[in-house]
Design a protein around this motif. Structure first.
Motif, short mmCIF file in Angstrom:
data_model
loop_
_atom_site.label_atom_id
_atom_site.label_comp_id
_atom_site.label_asym_id
_atom_site.label_seq_id
_atom_site.Cartn_x
_atom_site.Cartn_y
_atom_site.Cartn_z
N UNK A 11 0.81 -1.22 0.00
CA UNK A 11 0.00 0.00 0.00
C UNK A 11 0.85 1.27 0.00
N UNK A 12 2.10 1.15 0.42
CA UNK A 12 2.96 2.33 0.51
C UNK A 12 3.58 2.72 -0.83
N UNK A 13 3.44 1.89 -1.84
CA UNK A 13 4.02 2.20 -3.14
C UNK A 13 3.13 3.18 -3.90
N UNK A 14 3.74 4.19 -4.48
CA UNK A 14 3.01 5.19 -5.27
C UNK A 14 3.97 5.83 -6.26
N UNK A 15 3.48 6.40 -7.36
CA UNK A 15 4.35 7.00 -8.38
C UNK A 15 5.15 8.18 -7.82
N UNK A 16 6.41 8.25 -8.22
CA UNK A 16 7.30 9.33 -7.79
C UNK A 16 7.71 10.13 -9.03
N UNK A 17 7.28 11.37 -9.07
CA UNK A 17 7.54 12.20 -10.26
C UNK A 17 9.03 12.42 -10.50
#
Length: 524
Positions: A195-201
């Motif tokens: 759940x902690x993974x998210x896109x990093x610009x």
């Protein structure tokens, strides 16, 4: 492997525009949500997704930037034959190079005590311990940095971090689970849920590659990629046009429009051709644009490999203080090793470690360390420096070794009261020898008594003698103190040990409370 670095060009509408970040972020979040909802999702499915979208993995530490311009799939650890990590992301800041390793666990289970306390988690921890042990060898660190094009960064420390991604979070507060996670993953080891993974610009240009012999094969290219070559005039590690099968990865990306594909592939081909022309005179050279630094690093790598081979025949010592080129590879007890830039202070410490329990005169210390000194040919104090010319040679009776028994500011040893006790003991020895009729031996003891008396009178002269070498003494002390600060940034326990055991002055020494075995000359 061709390695070239060219400046980025402005994006022209005729060449097609890369996908905008907002659009790409929405796309990734949608695919990720579908993947996490699917009850048939496997670890391999997640691995494939992250291979296509490297920007989903976290950058560590906060504020660092990628040191190597790609996420590395199944990274190679040279000479290591065990299980490989799933991913490697190398980051860098002004002080440190970080190797961030990622291992993937079951993405479907709920993160609770029972699901976390399973063999799968324990096996992952065993893998991490083995990788940590591998990195404790300074030779392995050098090989790793060379392979991933980071060896040009001189003076930076090198650290490793390990991340285990496992399960899905729950809303239940579980104290037992928290304690279990903290006991298994601490320090440079961290666990997290998917759940902690998210896109990093900040990682929108990151490709994914897989090691292939001496090069890297491109597995994916992001549709947001603006340039094949982020420009860095000092370090060629940021060049990505040299990666193999870049054109295939571009062609297979369904999110890159046809006009953009044609432009990127054409640009890649031209840059490779330019690189080939520059390296036409070097048929047997795999790397283009080889600098003197590259050749130097290659020679150091070969030397280190030979040194490592010779060490494998015996048990490796825990403590390492080795010079390799313009860097030092240092490790203390069970702590992680590190690499720091060369300095005079580190050379002085190295000499003292190599002469454990010995007093080394300041000019001898400077000479052995290979640093500059106006009196580097001086071989320690002569008796004539602290006594009158008509004084007798220093006697040595019954193995007592009276040479310098009174050391004051020069020798940093016994006090005047100690000397008086020695004189009393000598008088008793003399009387015993006379009773036995050994008058020749008694005469030698008398000489020793007279010498000790002169030593007491010479204390002021000794202090004056010490002041003559104040410049060299201060130079050594300040250099060692600066080295302490560099070491403290990496390993406080080692810094504390050295401060407690190293004494500086006209005579310097390293005298540990217990026996310490050091690997000192591996790379010479």
């Amino acid at each position: 492997m061709l390695d070239v670095t060219l400046p980025s060009k402005d994006i022209d509408e005729e060449h097609g525009s890369p996908m905008q970040w907002d659009e790409y972020e929405t796309l990734i979040n949608g695919e990720w949500a579908d993947l996490m909802k699917n009850k048939k999702t496997s670890v391999e499915d997640v691995k494939t997704f992250l291979t296509r979208h490297p920007c989903m993995l976290p950058m560590n530490p906060v504020g660092a930037e990628p040191g190597f311009p790609a996420l590395i799939l199944n990274p190679i650890l040279p000479t290591y034959t065990g299980t490989k990590p799933d991913f490697l992301l190398i980051s860098i800041n002004s002080k440190t190079i970080y190797a961030n390793f990622f291992m993937l666990g079951n993405p479907l289970v709920k993160l609770n005590y029972n699901n976390f306390n399973i063999p799968e988690v324990s096996k992952t921890i065993d893998y991490i311990y083995k990788w940590e042990a591998w990195f404790r060898d300074g030779n392995n660190c050098m090989d790793f940095l060379y392979l991933y094009r980071m060896s040009d960064y001189k003076g930076l420390s090198f650290k490793q971090n390990y991340f285990y991604i496992f399960g899905r979070r729950t809303n239940v507060v579980d104290g037992e689970l928290a304690n279990l996670r903290d006991s298994k993953f601490n320090g440079n080891k961290e666990d997290m849920s998917y759940d902690r993974l998210s896109p990093n610009r900040l990682l929108d240009y990151l490709c994914c590659v897989k090691p292939l012999n001496n090069s890297f094969k491109v597995k994916s290219v992001p549709p947001t990629l603006e340039s094949l070559c982020p420009y860095d005039p000092e370090h060629n590690n940021k060049s990505i046009c040299s990666f193999e099968e870049m054109d295939i990865a571009i062609e297979e990306n369904k999110y890159v429009n046809e006009k953009r594909k044609a432009y990127l592939i054409n640009t890649c081909s031209k840059q490779i051709e330019d690189a080939k022309k520059k390296t036409a005179s070097s048929d047997n050279q795999k790397l283009s644009c080889v600098t003197s630094k590259d050749k130097y690093n290659e020679s150091i790598r070969v030397i280190n490999r030979k040194a490592k081979t010779s060490l494998l025949s015996g048990e490796r010592k825990k403590n390492t203080f080795c010079k390799s080129g313009e860097s030092w590879i240092i490790r203390y007890e069970e702590n992680d090793g590190f690499i720091i830039n060369n300095s005079d202070g580190l050379n002085y410490i190295h000499v003292l470690l190599d002469n454990t329990d010995k007093d080394i005169f300041v000019t001898d210390l400077i000479k052995q360390a290979g640093t500059n000194s106006n009196q580097s040919d001086y071989r320690g104090p002569r008796q004539s420096d602290i006594e009158n010319e008509d004084d007798q040679d220093i006697p040595n009776v019954k193995g007592r070794g009276f040479n310098g028994i009174y050391k004051d500011d020069i020798y940093d040893s016994k006090s005047k009261e100690d000397m008086k006790e020695e004189i009393s003991a000598l008088i008793r020895d003399k009387e015993n020898e006379e009773k036995l009729g050994n008058y020749e031996k008694a005469a030698e003891i008398q000489n020793a008594i007279e010498f000790c008396a002169k030593e007491i009178k010479a204390s002021k002269k000794g202090a004056k003698f010490a002041s003559e070498y104040k410049g060299e003494t201060v130079k050594v002390k300040n250099a060692i103190n600066r080295a302490y600060k560099k070491i403290k940034d990496q390993d406080e326990s080692l810094c504390r040990h050295l401060k407690n055991c190293i004494k500086t002055g006209v005579y310097s020494s390293y005298k540990p409370d217990k026996r310490m075995d050091w690997d000192l000359n591996i790379f010479q």
